[in-house]
Scaffold this motif. Structure first.
Motif, PDB file in Angstrom:
ATOM      1  N   GLY A   1       0.298  -1.457  -0.140  1.00 17.16           N
ATOM      2  CA  GLY A   1       0.126  -0.495   0.022  1.00 17.16           C
ATOM      3  C   GLY A   1       0.675   0.990  -0.276  1.00 17.16           C
ATOM      4  O   GLY A   1       0.315   2.329   0.078  1.00 17.16           O
ATOM      5  N   HIS A   2       2.242   1.576  -0.161  1.00 27.29           N
ATOM      6  CA  HIS A   2       3.054   2.407   0.089  1.00 27.29           C
ATOM      7  C   HIS A   2       3.172   2.962  -1.556  1.00 27.29           C
ATOM      8  O   HIS A   2       4.420   2.489  -1.830  1.00 27.29           O
ATOM      9  N   ASP A   3       2.729   3.481  -2.654  1.00 29.19           N
ATOM     10  CA  ASP A   3       2.842   3.353  -3.759  1.00 29.19           C
ATOM     11  C   ASP A   3       3.810   4.532  -3.986  1.00 29.19           C
ATOM     12  O   ASP A   3       4.701   4.022  -5.174  1.00 29.19           O
ATOM     13  N   SER A   4       4.477   5.415  -2.686  1.00 28.26           N
ATOM     14  CA  SER A   4       5.470   6.447  -3.257  1.00 28.26           C
ATOM     15  C   SER A   4       6.476   5.710  -3.095  1.00 28.26           C
ATOM     16  O   SER A   4       7.262   6.564  -3.376  1.00 28.26           O
ATOM     17  N   HIS A   5       6.513   4.290  -2.347  1.00 28.59           N
ATOM     18  CA  HIS A   5       7.872   4.202  -3.014  1.00 28.59           C
ATOM     19  C   HIS A   5       8.387   2.718  -3.366  1.00 28.59           C
ATOM     20  O   HIS A   5       9.062   1.794  -3.407  1.00 28.59           O
ATOM     21  N   GLY A   6       7.064   2.939  -4.422  1.00 31.05           N
ATOM     22  CA  GLY A   6       6.950   1.650  -5.068  1.00 31.05           C
ATOM     23  C   GLY A   6       8.101   1.611  -6.660  1.00 31.05           C
ATOM     24  O   GLY A   6       8.273   2.317  -7.147  1.00 31.05           O
ATOM     25  N   VAL A   7       7.145   1.209  -7.341  1.00 35.44           N
ATOM     26  CA  VAL A   7       7.676   1.355  -9.234  1.00 35.44           C
ATOM     27  C   VAL A   7       7.186   2.720  -9.221  1.00 35.44           C
ATOM     28  O   VAL A   7       8.758   2.503 -10.065  1.00 35.44           O
ATOM     29  N   GLY A   8       6.009   2.890  -8.974  1.00 32.99           N
ATOM     30  CA  GLY A   8       7.041   4.147  -9.452  1.00 32.99           C
ATOM     31  C   GLY A   8       8.075   5.221  -9.357  1.00 32.99           C
ATOM     32  O   GLY A   8       8.234   6.094 -10.080  1.00 32.99           O
ATOM     33  N   MET A   9       8.921   4.696  -8.635  1.00 32.71           N
ATOM     34  CA  MET A   9      10.245   5.506  -8.331  1.00 32.71           C
ATOM     35  C   MET A   9      11.162   4.991  -9.744  1.00 32.71           C
ATOM     36  O   MET A   9      11.951   5.860  -9.107  1.00 32.71           O
ATOM     37  N   ILE A  10      10.997   3.945 -10.523  1.00 31.69           N
ATOM     38  CA  ILE A  10      11.791   3.956 -11.291  1.00 31.69           C
ATOM     39  C   ILE A  10      12.651   4.995 -12.248  1.00 31.69           C
ATOM     40  O   ILE A  10      12.970   4.785 -12.636  1.00 31.69           O
ATOM     41  N   PRO A  11      11.091   5.888 -12.485  1.00 35.06           N
ATOM     42  CA  PRO A  11      11.283   6.698 -13.494  1.00 35.06           C
ATOM     43  C   PRO A  11      12.472   6.998 -13.018  1.00 35.06           C
ATOM     44  O   PRO A  11      13.498   8.248 -13.782  1.00 35.06           O
ATOM     45  N   LEU A  12      11.738   7.984 -11.810  1.00 41.10           N
ATOM     46  CA  LEU A  12      13.506   9.142 -11.302  1.00 41.10           C
ATOM     47  C   LEU A  12      14.750   8.495 -10.972  1.00 41.10           C
ATOM     48  O   LEU A  12      15.434   8.998 -11.525  1.00 41.10           O
ATOM     49  N   TYR A  13      14.927   7.038 -10.957  1.00 43.05           N
ATOM     50  CA  TYR A  13      15.862   6.418 -11.146  1.00 43.05           C
ATOM     51  C   TYR A  13      17.039   6.268 -12.420  1.00 43.05           C
ATOM     52  O   TYR A  13      17.951   7.071 -12.923  1.00 43.05           O
ATOM     53  N   PHE A  14      16.093   6.382 -12.980  1.00 45.99           N
ATOM     54  CA  PHE A  14      16.483   6.389 -14.924  1.00 45.99           C
ATOM     55  C   PHE A  14      16.754   7.697 -14.584  1.00 45.99           C
ATOM     56  O   PHE A  14      17.433   7.953 -15.577  1.00 45.99           O
ATOM     57  N   GLN A  15      16.111   8.754 -14.602  1.00 39.52           N
ATOM     58  CA  GLN A  15      16.847   9.907 -14.413  1.00 39.52           C
ATOM     59  C   GLN A  15      18.228  10.503 -13.888  1.00 39.52           C
ATOM     60  O   GLN A  15      18.654  10.885 -15.033  1.00 39.52           O
ATOM     61  N   SER A  16      17.883   9.997 -13.071  1.00 37.65           N
ATOM     62  CA  SER A  16      19.400  10.097 -12.327  1.00 37.65           C
ATOM     63  C   SER A  16      20.289   9.119 -12.910  1.00 37.65           C
ATOM     64  O   SER A  16      21.312   9.892 -12.853  1.00 37.65           O
ATOM     65  N   LEU A  17      20.189   8.438 -13.643  1.00 39.17           N
ATOM     66  CA  LEU A  17      21.051   7.803 -14.305  1.00 39.17           C
ATOM     67  C   LEU A  17      21.774   8.435 -15.876  1.00 39.17           C
ATOM     68  O   LEU A  17      22.527   8.345 -15.938  1.00 39.17           O
ATOM     69  N   ALA A  18      20.193   9.036 -16.287  1.00 42.27           N
ATOM     70  CA  ALA A  18      20.296   9.616 -17.572  1.00 42.27           C
ATOM     71  C   ALA A  18      21.050  10.843 -17.603  1.00 42.27           C
ATOM     72  O   ALA A  18      22.088  11.422 -18.362  1.00 42.27           O
ATOM     73  N   ASP A  19      20.744  10.982 -15.932  1.00 42.57           N
ATOM     74  CA  ASP A  19      21.271  12.878 -15.964  1.00 42.57           C
ATOM     75  C   ASP A  19      23.355  12.223 -15.245  1.00 42.57           C
ATOM     76  O   ASP A  19      23.909  13.589 -15.412  1.00 42.57           O
ATOM     77  N   GLY A  20      23.655  11.337 -14.737  1.00 42.45           N
ATOM     78  CA  GLY A  20      25.247  10.993 -14.872  1.00 42.45           C
ATOM     79  C   GLY A  20      25.354  10.750 -13.483  1.00 42.45           C
ATOM     80  O   GLY A  20      26.033  11.298 -12.263  1.00 42.45           O
ATOM     81  N   ASN A  21      23.876  10.582 -12.591  1.00 41.75           N
ATOM     82  CA  ASN A  21      24.166  10.859 -11.615  1.00 41.75           C
ATOM     83  C   ASN A  21      24.648   9.313 -10.437  1.00 41.75           C
ATOM     84  O   ASN A  21      24.286   9.239  -9.119  1.00 41.75           O
ATOM     85  N   LEU A  22      24.066   8.317 -10.927  1.00 40.64           N
ATOM     86  CA  LEU A  22      23.459   7.157 -10.821  1.00 40.64           C
ATOM     87  C   LEU A  22      23.912   6.444 -11.612  1.00 40.64           C
ATOM     88  O   LEU A  22      23.736   6.755 -12.626  1.00 40.64           O
ATOM     89  N   SER A  23      25.436   5.290 -11.282  1.00 41.12           N
ATOM     90  CA  SER A  23      25.223   4.417 -12.318  1.00 41.12           C
ATOM     91  C   SER A  23      25.492   3.383 -11.981  1.00 41.12           C
ATOM     92  O   SER A  23      26.158   2.782 -10.967  1.00 41.12           O
ATOM     93  N   PRO A  24      26.178   2.199 -12.666  1.00 46.07           N
ATOM     94  CA  PRO A  24      25.716   0.858 -12.421  1.00 46.07           C
ATOM     95  C   PRO A  24      27.165   0.542 -11.881  1.00 46.07           C
ATOM     96  O   PRO A  24      26.977  -0.284 -11.193  1.00 46.07           O
ATOM     97  N   ALA A  25      28.058   0.983 -12.860  1.00 43.20           N
ATOM     98  CA  ALA A  25      29.141   1.012 -11.616  1.00 43.20           C
ATOM     99  C   ALA A  25      29.453   0.937 -10.333  1.00 43.20           C
ATOM    100  O   ALA A  25      30.637   0.572  -9.659  1.00 43.20           O
ATOM    101  N   ALA A  26      28.540   2.083  -9.646  1.00 47.98           N
ATOM    102  CA  ALA A  26      28.748   2.255  -8.510  1.00 47.98           C
ATOM    103  C   ALA A  26      28.829   1.036  -7.132  1.00 47.98           C
ATOM    104  O   ALA A  26      28.158   0.260  -7.773  1.00 47.98           O
ATOM    105  N   LYS A  27      29.875   1.181  -5.910  1.00 46.89           N
ATOM    106  CA  LYS A  27      29.236  -0.369  -5.349  1.00 46.89           C
ATOM    107  C   LYS A  27      29.610   0.691  -4.070  1.00 46.89           C
ATOM    108  O   LYS A  27      30.685   1.052  -4.025  1.00 46.89           O
TER     109      LYS A  27
END
Length: 355
Positions: free
Chosen positions: A43-69
């Motif tokens: 029931g917590h849609d605020s933290h559900g799959v609707g976050m994926i577009p924000l993550y992918f925008q962060s990825l596109a902007d260079g602020n998130l990287s799959p190489a980071a661990k």
């Protein structure tokens, strides 16, 4: 507002495939999909799959990287400190909590600090992880990388993040108690859901950029049309005080990103401070722990409800009831949220409508 129902397993496959297509590995994709879909089921849609577009925008902007661990800074029981390196949040935090769980199992207690991770999602998820291992947990989290969005008590402008707090208590042989809440009256993500649905928020939750009460969720999102407003803290000075403490415990003491530092576009940075302990070190007899907890819960449940249609619940019960309901009928996603997911998937060659 119109919406569609989606099967949980279909959303899981979609998120998994999107994360893999974007460059993360199988284990990271699995953890992220499981976490996000479970948030929707709860029931917590605020933290559900609707976050994926924000993550992918962060990825596109260079602020998130799959190489980071994340990297371990200190591993000396009972202390565990991990530098999150702005890596994908759900796998990052799960790794930290899993390590802390093993440490607490061996030593009775673990104190964990995950610094500077990308958005780690629903904090109650990690309390559930600890509870599943039979452990009590306390978590405090800050939100940085974005402008302040919560006003201190009595203020007309924001100085805090939503800074969630979670506590988990296992019940031997039963369902755990999971208390999970933002220190604001509503999570910022819940305002995003209301905005996408075109719905107002309840009175007393938001002020506009001039400090005036409003029910329009648009005022807590940056726009050229108006100055940024603020969410209000829950419980007035109580929520505000907890928010300040969460900021200092999770990030401030260790020099991690804080809410008062200049934000970078589309970053959502979380630092987590947690204490995980083994209740068997307090009371070795699990049957006694179980009976003591259950007797008190029975006393609470027996309270006469104000509305007979809404019985008194304890922390975690509402989410379990919602999981059963949505698991049977599907997860509702409003058209705006779904269109954002479709667009994010298409950018990586995935047709979300085929899932």
């Amino acid at each position: 507002m119109t919406y569609r129902l989606h099967r949980p397993e279909a959303l899981h496959r979609l998120v998994h495939d999107m994360v893999v297509a974007a460059g993360w590995n199988e284990a990271e994709a699995q953890e992220t999909a499981e976490h996000l879909v479970l948030a929707n089921l709860s029931g917590h849609d605020s933290h559900g799959v609707g976050m994926i577009p924000l993550y992918f925008q962060s990825l596109a902007d260079g602020n998130l990287s799959p190489a980071a661990k994340g990297t371990i800074r200190l591993d000396a029981a009972p202390f565990l400190i991990i530098d999150g390196q702005i890596a994908l949040g759900q796998p990052n935090a799960r790794n930290a909590v899993d390590r802390a769980v093993l440490m607490a199992k061996a030593n009775g207690v673990a104190i964990v600090n995950l610094l500077d991770s990308h958005h780690i999602g629903r904090i109650g998820h990690y309390a559930e992880v600890a509870a599943a291992a039979g452990l009590i947990s306390f978590f405090w989290v800050n939100v940085a990388g974005r402008p302040p969005i919560v006003a201190p008590y009595g203020a007309k402008e924001a100085r805090f993040g939503t800074n969630p707090h979670a506590i988990g208590i296992p019940l031997p042989g039963g369902d755990p108690l999971i208390l999970d809440f933002a220190t604001s009256r509503m999570a910022h993500g819940k305002a995003r859901v209301a905005l996408n649905k075109g719905e107002p928020v309840p009175p007393g939750y938001i002020i506009d950029g001039e400090g005036r009460p409003t029910t329009d969720p648009a005022h807590v999102f940056a726009s050229p049309d108006h100055p940024l407003g603020a969410l209000l803290p829950f419980g007035d000075h109580k929520g505000a005080g907890l928010s300040l403490i969460a900021e200092l415990l999770s990030a401030g003491l260790m020099g991690a990103a804080r809410i008062d530092e200049k934000p970078a576009k589309t970053w959502i940075i979380n630092s987590l401070f947690g204490v995980i302990l083994d209740p068997a070190r307090l009371e070795p007899d699990s049957a006694l722990r179980k009976s003591r907890i259950e007797s008190y819960l029975a006393f609470v449940h027996a309270a006469k409800p104000q509305d007979p249609a809404n019985p008194v619940l304890v922390p975690g019960e509402k989410e379990r009831l919602m999981r059963a309901e949505r698991g049977a009928v599907g997860i509702p996603l409003d058209d705006e949220t779904w269109s954002q997911i479709v667009a994010a998937a298409a950018a990586h060659g995935i047709d979300a409508e085929s899932y």
